[in-house]
Design an enzyme around this catalytic site. Structure first.
Site, PDB file in Angstrom:
ATOM      1  N   CYS A  17       0.870  -1.170   0.000  1.00 23.26           N
ATOM      2  CA  CYS A  17       0.000   0.000   0.000  1.00 23.26           C
ATOM      3  C   CYS A  17       0.910   1.225   0.000  1.00 23.26           C
ATOM      4  O   CYS A  17       2.133   1.100   0.042  1.00 23.26           O
ATOM      5  CB  CYS A  17      -0.969   0.010   1.176  1.00 23.26           C
ATOM      6  SG  CYS A  17      -0.285   0.614   2.730  1.00 23.26           S
ATOM      7  N   ASP A  18       0.312   2.422  -0.029  1.00 22.67           N
ATOM      8  CA  ASP A  18       1.142   3.621  -0.084  1.00 22.67           C
ATOM      9  C   ASP A  18       1.572   4.104   1.297  1.00 22.67           C
ATOM     10  O   ASP A  18       2.138   5.194   1.420  1.00 22.67           O
ATOM     11  CB  ASP A  18       0.431   4.744  -0.845  1.00 22.67           C
ATOM     12  CG  ASP A  18      -0.952   5.047  -0.292  1.00 22.67           C
ATOM     13  OD1 ASP A  18      -1.363   4.415   0.694  1.00 22.67           O
ATOM     14  OD2 ASP A  18      -1.629   5.916  -0.874  1.00 22.67           O
ATOM     15  N   CYS A  44       1.897  -3.867   8.654  1.00 17.46           N
ATOM     16  CA  CYS A  44       0.554  -4.442   8.682  1.00 17.46           C
ATOM     17  C   CYS A  44       0.607  -5.866   8.168  1.00 17.46           C
ATOM     18  O   CYS A  44       1.640  -6.356   7.701  1.00 17.46           O
ATOM     19  CB  CYS A  44      -0.434  -3.586   7.892  1.00 17.46           C
ATOM     20  SG  CYS A  44      -0.432  -3.865   6.112  1.00 17.46           S
ATOM     21  N   ARG A 198     -18.238  10.380   9.478  1.00 19.60           N
ATOM     22  CA  ARG A 198     -18.406   9.091  10.147  1.00 19.60           C
ATOM     23  C   ARG A 198     -17.710   9.059  11.508  1.00 19.60           C
ATOM     24  O   ARG A 198     -16.699   9.720  11.707  1.00 19.60           O
ATOM     25  CB  ARG A 198     -17.832   7.967   9.281  1.00 19.60           C
ATOM     26  CG  ARG A 198     -18.686   7.595   8.092  1.00 19.60           C
ATOM     27  CD  ARG A 198     -17.970   6.617   7.172  1.00 19.60           C
ATOM     28  NE  ARG A 198     -17.469   5.445   7.861  1.00 19.60           N
ATOM     29  CZ  ARG A 198     -18.193   4.361   8.144  1.00 19.60           C
ATOM     30  NH1 ARG A 198     -19.471   4.308   7.795  1.00 19.60           N
ATOM     31  NH2 ARG A 198     -17.658   3.322   8.766  1.00 19.60           N
ATOM     32  N   THR A 216     -17.978  19.602   2.003  1.00 16.07           N
ATOM     33  CA  THR A 216     -18.048  21.008   2.420  1.00 16.07           C
ATOM     34  C   THR A 216     -16.809  21.451   3.186  1.00 16.07           C
ATOM     35  O   THR A 216     -16.825  22.466   3.880  1.00 16.07           O
ATOM     36  CB  THR A 216     -19.305  21.257   3.276  1.00 16.07           C
ATOM     37  OG1 THR A 216     -19.231  20.486   4.485  1.00 16.07           O
ATOM     38  CG2 THR A 216     -20.569  20.887   2.510  1.00 16.07           C
ATOM     39  N   TYR A 419      -9.399   6.189 -12.278  1.00 11.57           N
ATOM     40  CA  TYR A 419      -9.870   7.554 -12.467  1.00 11.57           C
ATOM     41  C   TYR A 419     -11.397   7.525 -12.519  1.00 11.57           C
ATOM     42  O   TYR A 419     -12.012   6.458 -12.546  1.00 11.57           O
ATOM     43  CB  TYR A 419      -9.308   8.136 -13.769  1.00 11.57           C
ATOM     44  CG  TYR A 419      -7.804   8.090 -13.884  1.00 11.57           C
ATOM     45  CD1 TYR A 419      -7.013   9.152 -13.461  1.00 11.57           C
ATOM     46  CD2 TYR A 419      -7.162   6.976 -14.417  1.00 11.57           C
ATOM     47  CE1 TYR A 419      -5.628   9.108 -13.578  1.00 11.57           C
ATOM     48  CE2 TYR A 419      -5.779   6.922 -14.533  1.00 11.57           C
ATOM     49  CZ  TYR A 419      -5.018   7.989 -14.104  1.00 11.57           C
ATOM     50  OH  TYR A 419      -3.644   7.952 -14.209  1.00 11.57           O
ATOM     51  N   GLY A 591     -14.574   5.959  -2.542  1.00 11.57           N
ATOM     52  CA  GLY A 591     -13.127   5.849  -2.468  1.00 11.57           C
ATOM     53  C   GLY A 591     -12.561   5.612  -1.089  1.00 11.57           C
ATOM     54  O   GLY A 591     -11.349   5.579  -0.926  1.00 11.57           O
ATOM     55  N   HIS A 663     -13.815   1.729  -3.061  1.00 11.70           N
ATOM     56  CA  HIS A 663     -13.083   1.957  -4.313  1.00 11.70           C
ATOM     57  C   HIS A 663     -12.353   0.688  -4.728  1.00 11.70           C
ATOM     58  O   HIS A 663     -11.825  -0.039  -3.892  1.00 11.70           O
ATOM     59  CB  HIS A 663     -12.061   3.078  -4.141  1.00 11.70           C
ATOM     60  CG  HIS A 663     -11.099   3.173  -5.288  1.00 11.70           C
ATOM     61  ND1 HIS A 663     -11.511   3.433  -6.579  1.00 11.70           N
ATOM     62  CD2 HIS A 663      -9.751   3.002  -5.356  1.00 11.70           C
ATOM     63  CE1 HIS A 663     -10.462   3.446  -7.376  1.00 11.70           C
ATOM     64  NE2 HIS A 663      -9.382   3.183  -6.662  1.00 11.70           N
ATOM     65  N   ASP A 686     -16.533   1.848  -8.188  1.00 12.63           N
ATOM     66  CA  ASP A 686     -17.113   3.180  -8.005  1.00 12.63           C
ATOM     67  C   ASP A 686     -16.898   4.101  -9.199  1.00 12.63           C
ATOM     68  O   ASP A 686     -17.622   5.080  -9.377  1.00 12.63           O
ATOM     69  CB  ASP A 686     -16.563   3.841  -6.731  1.00 12.63           C
ATOM     70  CG  ASP A 686     -15.046   3.978  -6.729  1.00 12.63           C
ATOM     71  OD1 ASP A 686     -14.362   3.201  -7.413  1.00 12.63           O
ATOM     72  OD2 ASP A 686     -14.534   4.855  -6.021  1.00 12.63           O
TER      73      ASP A 686
END
Length: 718
Positions: A17-18, A44, A198, A216, A419, A591, A663, A686
């Site tokens: 992962c990143d 992980c 959340r 927002t 994308y 995502g 995602h 998605d």
């Protein structure tokens, strides 16, 4: 490169992962992977699955050629020489007919271990049409930071007393390095403000949890700036000595008083004021990067406003450092050799006129500042400073407007699913004369290719990094096993094509190791000298300086203004025009990352798939009852743009009237090909839900809005 010997230790970086956790590898009769730094034991479960990944029976380990139709492929294994010969011949024919700009590439350098190599090939060939998934993830953040500070910032976790997170949910399986830093800061007495609709595990650690309405964030940030200026909480000395544009900023934010923003964000005005004061009164606040701000209609304004907050409260170069470019080993920008691409070809970059910040034009605005800092080139920061616009590129691939794009390379990324507007990407690939995928798997993108080239994985390659120019250091990772089958590194592919296409003198290095030695020459080192150490620090050429056109922090950005964009942040409603909420009553958020996958990868891994066997839509239980769906039931999720099927997950933490979708979902175990929805990618991902039309894009960078304002509905699958 050799297999790790008994009793031997090596080091690397896991890129499953990143989060990029540094790891130590030791062979004590069995090869084990563990955290490199025992004082920061971050790793992980995915890192421990390297054998399962490397030896997976579905991994592509020999070049493949489609001898059927793109819509109905028939795959044949071929030798590397045949693959490279044919690709070079077909690409040369396309360039002879349409020009070098007919080649486009989407690349994820983190997954190849090479930065700058692809751009070097394209620059000397003459194509400006390069894109990367990082355009939607940190790469665009870096460009806004440069417009304000002149460079990207890094957070001082060791000294911070206040952390502000926008939607980040960190944990042992999600960026574990940062999770441990967060836990250490909180244990030391630091406070956390979490801005997230959340109630996540991270939000439960916060002293202030602002359950904002999706999309927002820009309005909230502008309200915070309003409070800080109105109540005279800003750092007068820093603002007066080191910034430009404060008066214009103060005038702009008058329209964003907490009382007017409260109804937009769904946050009480008193809470907005209270948290603004907390931030301004902190001694060393940080706003760490988070992907939520990168995928909004107001993305540039979100990032710009965050930069402004750091500056006016005096945290720049105190708890948020502007490192700047550095001298040491040759950088990925120098390797890319941008001067080789003519101004005539740069002007052909697709989408740069409409979305200029990440274009060559945007990069050129920092030429003078780079020279004044003492370097003779302008860094391509995060590999995204001079890129084409993805959605415009995919449209051009279909329509040949503004000109034909007929060859597409997908390099270490699943482009179809990376994308917005997935169907447009598929249509664009179907219109190509040549599609090449370099990958580990027969991804939905690879299924549409003419050639699939097997790439090596992080545990199989020696790497000199970083893969993009941001941090002032050279990094080194060691392989600890041989590449599976006939998998090859990306330099082997680029070198092979360059030699066949008359660019052999541009890539004079016979192997990656000769290339590394060339990059290390300014240090008087070779790969063999450095491979056993994780990193060598580089020397920042202007530490703490602001390499903007003015030489100061530009609250009002002259770069944005020069590009014809709003030089100050603002907020616009991110919703789709002319959509009736009665027809689409839910606001959708896409995502969010799952701990058991990474974007579109790992769904083929049995150990991880068992933890998340199906793609799930998170819905408040009251909404589930209201719309006639139940927990675990398959449901159709629709926007005005498209529909996908997901399993319902009734979750009280999900705000009412909203919907969260994952995602990157496809099912590698299912039938391949377009007729089968590209292994269900067209049924579950998605990207099918979101438009790539201008109304849904950030007006400066052209980023798609995936994170709020777009309306959806849910109903049982018939």
């Amino acid at each position: 490169m050799t297999e790790i010997e008994p009793e031997e230790s090596r080091h690397s970086t896991c890129v499953f992962c990143d989060g990029c956790c540094p790891v130590a590898i030791r062979n004590d009769g069995e090869v084990t992977v563990s955290p490199l730094n025992p004082n920061l034991p971050a790793i992980c479960s995915k890192a421990h699955l390297w054998r399962e990944y490397r030896s997976h029976p579905d991994r592509v380990v020999k070049p493949r050629k489609n001898i059927g139709e793109r819509s109905n492929p028939v795959w044949q294994e071929i030798e590397w020489d045949q693959a490279l010969d044919e690709i070079a011949d077909r690409l040369s024919a396309i360039i002879d007919t349409y020009g070098p700009e007919a080649l486009a590439v989407s690349e994820m350098p983190l997954n190849t271990g090479f930065g700058g190599i692809t751009r070097r090939f394209m620059n000397h060939l003459g194509s400006p049409n390069y894109i990367a998934p990082t355009l939607l993830c940190m790469g665009n953040t870096a460009q806004v930071h440069r417009a304000v500070y002149g460079w990207y910032t890094s957070s001082n976790w060791d000294e911070t007393d206040l952390i502000v997170y926008f939607g980040q949910n960190r944990g042992p399986e999600l960026w574990p390095v940062e999770y441990l830093k967060l836990k250490a800061a909180l244990a030391r007495g630091a406070k956390l403000i979490e801005v997230d609709p959340r109630e996540t595990d991270t939000a439960l650690l916060a002293c202030e949890h602002l359950r904002i309405r999706y999309g927002t964030d820009a309005a909230l940030l502008l309200a915070w700036i309003n409070v800080i200026i109105e109540e005279d909480l800003y750092d007068h000395a820093f603002v007066e000595a080191s910034t430009v544009g404060f008066a214009d900023l103060a005038e702009r934010v008058q329209a964003y008083a907490p009382e007017s923003v409260a109804s937009i964000c769904g946050i009480d005005a008193d809470a907005i004021r209270r948290t603004a004061r907390m931030y301004a009164n902190a001694k060393a606040a940080i706003i760490p990067w988070g992907v939520v701000g990168d995928m909004q209609r107001n993305s540039t304004s979100v990032l710009h406003a965050q930069c402004i907050l750091r500056a006016i409260c005096g945290f720049v170069n105190v708890s948020e450092f502007v490192g700047g470019p550095a001298k040491g080993a040759l950088t990925t920008t120098q390797l890319a050799d941008y001067p080789a691409l003519s101004q005539e070809q740069r002007a052909k970059q697709i989408g740069s006129g409409a979305y200029p910040l990440m274009s060559f034009e945007g990069m050129a605005l920092f030429d003078d500042a780079s020279r004044k800092a003492g370097i003779d080139y302008t860094p391509d920061i995060m590999g995204c400073s001079c890129t084409a616009h993805p959605n415009s590129l995919f449209t051009a691939m279909q329509t040949e407007n503004p000109y034909p794009v007929k060859a597409f390379f997908s390099v270490a990324n699943n482009t179809v699913m990376s994308y917005a507007d997935q169907q447009s990407i598929i249509d664009g690939l179907m219109a190509q004369d040549l599609v090449v995928a370099y990958d580990h798997w027969m991804t939905p993108t690879a299924q549409l290719a003419d050639y699939v080239l097997p790439g090596d994985a992080w545990m199989e390659r020696d790497i000199m990094g970083p893969t993009s120019d941001v941090a002032p250091a050279s990094t080194f990772c060691e392989a600890f096993c041989e590449p599976a089958g006939e998998c090859k590194d990306w330099y082997f592919v680029v070198k092979g094509l360059a030699d066949r296409m008359g660019l052999g003198d541009v890539f004079p290095w016979a192997s990656r190791y000769e290339l590394y030695d060339w990059r290390l020459a300014p240090l008087g080192k070779t790969w063999d000298d450095v491979r056993e150490q994780p990193a060598i620090p580089a020397r920042p050429v202007a530490p703490g300086a602001f390499l903007t056109p003015s030489g100061k922090v530009e609250l009002r950005s002259s770069a944005l203004e020069a590009l014809g964009c709003d030089p100050l942040p603002s907020y616009v409603d991110p919703g789709e025009p002319n959509v009736d909420a009665a027809d689409y009553p839910l606001v959708i958020f896409a995502g969010a990352r799952d701990a058991f996958s990474y974007n579109t990868n790992h769904h083929q891994m049995p150990t991880l798939r068992a933890r998340g066997p199906e793609p799930e839509a998170y819905l408040n239980p009251q909404d589930a009852e209201r719309y006639g769906v139940r927990d675990g039931q398959w449901a159709l999720v629709s926007t005005p743009h498209g529909s996908i099927e997901l399993a319902v997950k009734a979750d009280a933490r999900q705000p009412e009237s909203t919907l969260r979708v994952p995602h990157g979902w496809w099912k590698p175990e299912t039938a391949q090909g377009l007729a089968n929805g590209l292994s269900k990618a067209c049924l579950h991902n998605d990207g099918m839900l979101f438009s790539g039309e201008p109304w849904n894009l950030d007006p400066v960078q052209g980023l798609p809005n995936l994170r709020g304002g777009i309306r959806a509905k849910i109903e049982p699958v018939a």
